[in-house]
Design an enzyme around this catalytic site. Sequence first.
Site, PDB file in Angstrom:
ATOM      1  N   SER A 192     -55.927 -43.827 -28.593  1.00  0.00           N
ATOM      2  CA  SER A 192     -55.482 -42.683 -27.792  1.00  0.00           C
ATOM      3  C   SER A 192     -54.061 -42.814 -27.277  1.00  0.00           C
ATOM      4  O   SER A 192     -53.421 -41.817 -26.972  1.00  0.00           O
ATOM      5  CB  SER A 192     -56.420 -42.482 -26.612  1.00  0.00           C
ATOM      6  OG  SER A 192     -56.416 -43.624 -25.789  1.00  0.00           O
ATOM      7  N   HIS A 220     -60.500 -39.217 -30.666  1.00  0.00           N
ATOM      8  CA  HIS A 220     -59.209 -38.615 -31.036  1.00  0.00           C
ATOM      9  C   HIS A 220     -59.094 -38.391 -32.541  1.00  0.00           C
ATOM     10  O   HIS A 220     -58.007 -38.119 -33.048  1.00  0.00           O
ATOM     11  CB  HIS A 220     -58.064 -39.488 -30.523  1.00  0.00           C
ATOM     12  CG  HIS A 220     -58.142 -39.690 -29.047  1.00  0.00           C
ATOM     13  ND1 HIS A 220     -57.594 -38.808 -28.148  1.00  0.00           N
ATOM     14  CD2 HIS A 220     -58.776 -40.637 -28.316  1.00  0.00           C
ATOM     15  CE1 HIS A 220     -57.872 -39.215 -26.916  1.00  0.00           C
ATOM     16  NE2 HIS A 220     -58.584 -40.321 -26.990  1.00  0.00           N
ATOM     17  N   LYS A 251     -62.170 -33.012 -26.194  1.00  0.00           N
ATOM     18  CA  LYS A 251     -60.761 -33.056 -26.607  1.00  0.00           C
ATOM     19  C   LYS A 251     -60.523 -31.947 -27.639  1.00  0.00           C
ATOM     20  O   LYS A 251     -60.248 -30.823 -27.254  1.00  0.00           O
ATOM     21  CB  LYS A 251     -60.429 -34.456 -27.104  1.00  0.00           C
ATOM     22  CG  LYS A 251     -60.692 -35.473 -25.982  1.00  0.00           C
ATOM     23  CD  LYS A 251     -60.232 -36.827 -26.289  1.00  0.00           C
ATOM     24  CE  LYS A 251     -60.794 -37.855 -25.312  1.00  0.00           C
ATOM     25  NZ  LYS A 251     -60.514 -37.586 -23.900  1.00  0.00           N
TER      26      LYS A 251
END
Length: 403
Positions: A192, A220, A251
Amino acid sequence: MNATGGWDRLEPKLAATRNRVSALESDPSRRNSFVAYTVERDSAYADLDGERLLMMSGYSYLGLAGDERVVAAAKAAVDLYGTGNHGVRALAGTIPLHEELEAEVASFARREQALVFGSGYAANVGTIGGIVGPGDTVLIDKYDHASIVDGCRLSGATVTRFRHNDVEHLERRLKAADPRGVRLVVVDSVYSMDGDIAPLPELRAVCDAHNALLMVDEAHALGVIGEAGGGIEEHFGHRHRVDIKLGTLSKAIPSMGGWIAGSADLIGHLKYAARPFLFSAALAPAQAAAALESLRILRREPERVTHIQTQAQRLRTALNQAGIRTMASETAVIPVIAGSDDAAYDYATACRKAGVIGLPVVTPAVPNDLARLRIAVTARHTPADIDFAAEAFLTAARQTGLI
Ligand code: PMP
């Protein structure tokens, strides 16, 4: 100071935090934590204290935050089920939406079954704790996310860390590990703070050679790597399989929650063994519906993934050509290395003046002298936004002596 009830013992810790935070918060230009931004629903711009700035440090990789289809799905779920599930999944908390979402996650992850948790943090803590315990060994990359670290600590297993993306070091650690018990290797698919990718083929080979399970955190990676955003296995052409896949719904997927996908046997076990799943409230209806709709959109609109990949590459190239370091980034996350913590704060301030928000990440979150702005490209950024951002980052870099 109140000297009764134990507060006097706590006071030094409170004072240490007060001192550290006030040093940062007294200078408004350095105030980057806990700042309230209002992000526009249909652009990559955000309002900060009345100023309209291009957000370059967001996490909504697929650009679906505020998407009207996702919002409509969440609203419909509230109309049907209300705002909370009033219980844990094992008792009164399960609604049909959870089962639909788990089927969609399983299919997306190409696994038999999936489970959704209240957060990605809870998914890591619950999964690691449900798989390893005292007598077992868990091996983690030095840059693994805090929720992996905490899951390891709580599990009671022996925890060993290996150098970042260093498979030879992992192998030495595996050779030295207790030969009894379960061996679990846990890595982030995409890191990240660095935006680099775990070396899956080499990790798989070492895990096989030493009889270890391999778990990846796709927080991610989902929606970002692989041709259609399928994550690390797709990125490496589906030639190598991990044993356990985990991710978040907070996310690229604009909701909240975490997920784990694997064999029916593994998921059957975790339903009873993952304590944050068993003992914490079920995902709220709006969150489940938003996540489900977003996963469906991702399937239908893989061009969002291509956009992130091409625009991130354009930005990286523009920065590198001007002499800005971005470490080994090859994903949407681009660290712009400033050096000292002070240099990162100064650079962030200059970027803001140039019209972009780039949030600093400093020690101890990153190693000494590698303080940076954590930049992330999303599907909301138009090519013109990327050009504007590149220009702003370079102008600010010249002003602060970074280049
Ligand atoms: N894993 C990684 C790699 C993350 O970056 C994060 C969030 N920063 C989490 C897990 C935790 O996810 P959540 O915010 O959904 O709890």
